[in-house]
Design a protein around this motif. Structure first.
Motif, PDB file in Angstrom:
ATOM      1  N   SER A   1     -36.341   1.319 -14.538  1.00  0.00           N
ATOM      2  CA  SER A   1     -37.500   0.750 -15.228  1.00  0.00           C
ATOM      3  C   SER A   1     -38.249  -0.261 -14.364  1.00  0.00           C
ATOM      4  O   SER A   1     -39.307  -0.746 -14.753  1.00  0.00           O
ATOM      5  CB  SER A   1     -37.048   0.083 -16.531  1.00  0.00           C
ATOM      6  OG  SER A   1     -36.148  -0.962 -16.236  1.00  0.00           O
TER       7      SER A   1
ATOM      8  N   ASP B   1     -42.070  -1.529 -14.949  1.00  0.00           N
ATOM      9  CA  ASP B   1     -42.394  -2.942 -15.226  1.00  0.00           C
ATOM     10  C   ASP B   1     -43.461  -3.463 -14.260  1.00  0.00           C
ATOM     11  O   ASP B   1     -44.400  -4.159 -14.662  1.00  0.00           O
ATOM     12  CB  ASP B   1     -41.137  -3.815 -15.101  1.00  0.00           C
ATOM     13  CG  ASP B   1     -40.078  -3.425 -16.114  1.00  0.00           C
ATOM     14  OD1 ASP B   1     -40.453  -2.855 -17.148  1.00  0.00           O
ATOM     15  OD2 ASP B   1     -38.893  -3.673 -15.845  1.00  0.00           O
TER      16      ASP B   1
ATOM     17  N   ASN C   1     -36.090   6.647 -20.221  1.00  0.00           N
ATOM     18  CA  ASN C   1     -34.754   6.222 -19.792  1.00  0.00           C
ATOM     19  C   ASN C   1     -33.921   7.450 -19.447  1.00  0.00           C
ATOM     20  O   ASN C   1     -33.612   8.256 -20.318  1.00  0.00           O
ATOM     21  CB  ASN C   1     -34.071   5.411 -20.887  1.00  0.00           C
ATOM     22  CG  ASN C   1     -34.729   4.067 -21.063  1.00  0.00           C
ATOM     23  OD1 ASN C   1     -35.178   3.455 -20.093  1.00  0.00           O
ATOM     24  ND2 ASN C   1     -34.841   3.610 -22.289  1.00  0.00           N
TER      25      ASN C   1
ATOM     26  N   ARG D   1     -30.727   8.830 -16.584  1.00  0.00           N
ATOM     27  CA  ARG D   1     -29.906   8.632 -15.401  1.00  0.00           C
ATOM     28  C   ARG D   1     -29.110   9.908 -15.157  1.00  0.00           C
ATOM     29  O   ARG D   1     -28.895  10.686 -16.100  1.00  0.00           O
ATOM     30  CB  ARG D   1     -29.004   7.414 -15.515  1.00  0.00           C
ATOM     31  CG  ARG D   1     -28.096   7.386 -16.710  1.00  0.00           C
ATOM     32  CD  ARG D   1     -27.433   6.032 -16.783  1.00  0.00           C
ATOM     33  NE  ARG D   1     -26.050   6.161 -17.217  1.00  0.00           N
ATOM     34  CZ  ARG D   1     -25.146   5.211 -17.076  1.00  0.00           C
ATOM     35  NH1 ARG D   1     -25.475   4.080 -16.501  1.00  0.00           N
ATOM     36  NH2 ARG D   1     -23.926   5.368 -17.507  1.00  0.00           N
TER      37      ARG D   1
ATOM     38  N   GLN E   1     -35.490  -9.507 -21.205  1.00  0.00           N
ATOM     39  CA  GLN E   1     -35.620  -8.056 -21.026  1.00  0.00           C
ATOM     40  C   GLN E   1     -34.235  -7.396 -20.924  1.00  0.00           C
ATOM     41  O   GLN E   1     -33.997  -6.323 -21.471  1.00  0.00           O
ATOM     42  CB  GLN E   1     -36.424  -7.776 -19.768  1.00  0.00           C
ATOM     43  CG  GLN E   1     -36.808  -6.321 -19.652  1.00  0.00           C
ATOM     44  CD  GLN E   1     -37.510  -6.028 -18.345  1.00  0.00           C
ATOM     45  OE1 GLN E   1     -37.870  -6.937 -17.608  1.00  0.00           O
ATOM     46  NE2 GLN E   1     -37.695  -4.762 -18.056  1.00  0.00           N
TER      47      GLN E   1
ATOM     48  N   GLU F   1     -32.860  -4.433 -23.238  1.00  0.00           N
ATOM     49  CA  GLU F   1     -32.391  -3.179 -22.629  1.00  0.00           C
ATOM     50  C   GLU F   1     -30.929  -2.910 -22.982  1.00  0.00           C
ATOM     51  O   GLU F   1     -30.520  -1.769 -23.165  1.00  0.00           O
ATOM     52  CB  GLU F   1     -32.556  -3.226 -21.109  1.00  0.00           C
ATOM     53  CG  GLU F   1     -33.992  -3.018 -20.689  1.00  0.00           C
ATOM     54  CD  GLU F   1     -34.207  -3.181 -19.189  1.00  0.00           C
ATOM     55  OE1 GLU F   1     -35.357  -3.083 -18.773  1.00  0.00           O
ATOM     56  OE2 GLU F   1     -33.224  -3.422 -18.453  1.00  0.00           O
TER      57      GLU F   1
ATOM     58  N   GLN G   1     -27.217   4.537 -27.332  1.00  0.00           N
ATOM     59  CA  GLN G   1     -26.813   5.832 -26.765  1.00  0.00           C
ATOM     60  C   GLN G   1     -25.330   6.129 -26.984  1.00  0.00           C
ATOM     61  O   GLN G   1     -24.897   7.265 -26.814  1.00  0.00           O
ATOM     62  CB  GLN G   1     -27.117   5.861 -25.263  1.00  0.00           C
ATOM     63  CG  GLN G   1     -28.612   5.785 -24.953  1.00  0.00           C
ATOM     64  CD  GLN G   1     -28.853   5.802 -23.461  1.00  0.00           C
ATOM     65  OE1 GLN G   1     -28.390   6.690 -22.766  1.00  0.00           O
ATOM     66  NE2 GLN G   1     -29.588   4.825 -22.963  1.00  0.00           N
TER      67      GLN G   1
END
Lengths: 55, 421
Positions: free
Chosen positions: A19, A23, A36, A38, B334, B338, B345
């Protein structure tokens, strides 16, 4: 030439993964959306087999 | 029904029960009167089972302190000898329904708060919080630590008992889940930040203390102690988390994690469908903000039952609700956001009652799923305190740590054996 053409209009970015780039672009006023993602985790074979049965 | 369908059904039930469980504070009792395990010299400790030989510095310090507090030894050296010889039994808190922060040393004369869930018929217990710095739960045991513990076991616990009796008389108890729900909307995450939770708790407590006709000077000392320790509510929130996860535990086929805890040497988990079997791996060293004068190499590996908060859907999982926490554990706002997003998940649901204002009042990530942790490789994040690795020192900071993937892999392999995969 095609790259220059793409940058003539407003830059719109879809950032996949880290990210940090998203940003930084947002801070510079660039329209960017973050995905998102990976790389899939490397798992032992037996665990992969179990996961196929349970998930 | 296929195995996959059985798991889905079991997990849905586990998460539903975890979210719907209630958590009422109904009593304060001496541990030795409540739990039969104290019929012989015993000290409870946080995390998976551990013997003296493998115990870390802060746990050893707390065990020495508890031994002195009970009068089982006259000085730290003889306490250490008794513990090393196994004359005092060590048992994990979770195995008797107790959760206690950091070293989690609970001995028979210590007061326990009783949190009851009338809906599913469970009870859980926690000790009382001493504050930060030089305290027993971080391995300190000098005279000031023991003096405070003695006061907590007498005047403080008597005042709490009088207040909670009044609360039970008036309203059936104090609703800890309601306070937690409100605190998450006021900038707490319920593990390492309890500024709102402790204030809300004090608001309730004061009324019940006045109504129970305690002497003015006692009320004042108790109010000052609670006001001076923002972590007062932590232990209540932890016992509430325990009673919620108890409601989700022991459901056949369920892959929901119902315990995450650390003893300063190892970290361990329980899985709902696998009973009270511990799956362990080495505890990691937290990264964070250290108090002045301490260095990263002073830090002990992670310790404590307080990860019950993350297990029940708040704490580190709800970090996005608590932007101010970064001044205590490090990182940025942040990072906090995050982190919460990453936890979605590996969990099964968004909590029905615990909400995050910054994320448009989305529910917190709830119901940690063994399968998802192994599949994604995402390790659950815990907000935690940092203890000095030597016994007798105490807290040296606060930070963030994760639970090693290895214990989840072990649990999944055991699950496959248990359910014939």
């Amino acid at each position: 030439m095609s790259g220059m053409y793409a940058l003539r209009g407003e830059l719109k970015v879809i950032n996949v993964g880290s990210s940090h780039f998203h940003d930084q672009l947002r801070r510079q006023g660039v329209r960017s959306i973050q995905v998102n993602w990976r790389p899939p985790v490397e798992l032992e074979d037996d665990l992969q087999d179990i996961l196929k049965e349970v998930l | 029904m296929s195995l996959r369908e059985e798991i889905e059904k079991a997990n849905q039930m586990a998460v539903e029960r975890m979210m719907e469980a209630s958590a009422l504070w109904v009593d304060v009792v001496e541990a030795g009167r409540k739990l039969a395990v104290f019929s012989q010299p015993t000290i409870l400790h946080a995390g998976p089972p551990v013997e003296w030989e493998s115990a870390s510095g802060p746990l050893r310090g707390a065990l020495i302190g508890a031994t002195l507090l009970e009068g089982w030894a006259d000085d730290p050296q003889s306490a250490e000898r008794k513990l090393a010889k196994g004359e005092i039994r060590l048992l994990p808190t979770h195995e008797v329904g107790v959760v206690a922060p950091m070293a989690g040393a609970v001995s028979p004369s210590m007061p326990l708060v009783v949190i009851r869930d009338p809906k599913y018929g469970n009870e859980a217990y926690s000790n009382l919080n001493e504050g930060i710095g030089k305290v027993l739960r971080y391995g300190a045991y000098d005279e000031t630590v023991l003096k405070r513990l003695k006061w907590m076991g007498s005047e403080l616990s008597s005042a709490f008992k009088a207040a909670v009796d009044q609360a039970v008389k008036e309203r059936g108890g104090m609703d800890v889940k309601l306070i937690l729900t409100q605190a998450l909307n006021m900038g707490d995450e319920g593990h390492n930040r309890h500024v709102a939770g402790t204030s809300l708790f004090l608001n309730e407590l004061v009324r019940y203390m006045i109504m129970s006709d305690l002497p003015k000077e006692v009320t004042l000392r108790v109010v000052d102690f609670v006001k001076g320790n923002n972590f007062t509510f932590l232990n209540f929130a932890m016992a509430a988390g325990k009673v919620m996860t108890l409601a989700a535990h022991n459901i056949k086929y369920s892959t929901v994690i119902t315990v995450m805890s650390r003893n300063g040497t190892e970290a361990g988990i329980w899985v709902s469908g696998l009973g009270k079997t511990w799956f362990t791996a080495q505890a990691k060293i937290p990264q964070g903000v250290l108090f002045p004068g301490f260095r990263p190499e002073d830090a002990n590996p992670d310790i404590g039952d307080s990860a019950i908060t993350e297990t029940s859907g708040f704490g580190g999982f709800a970090m996005a609700a608590a932007p101010s926490i970064v001044s205590w554990v490090g990182g940025s706002v942040q990072f906090a956001v995050e982190n919460t997003e990453r936890m979605y998940q590996i969990t099964l649901a968004k909590h029905r009652y615990f909400k995050i204002p910054y994320l448009s009042f989305q529910g917190t990530p709830t119901g940690l799923d063994l399968r998802k942790v192994v599949k994604t490789g995402i390790e659950p994040t815990i907000n935690t305190g940092i203890a000095h690795k030597q016994p007798g020192v105490g807290q040296i900071g606060a930070g963030v740590v994760s639970m090693s993937i290895e214990m989840f892999k072990r649990a999944l392999r055991h699950y496959a054996q248990e359910y014939g995969i």
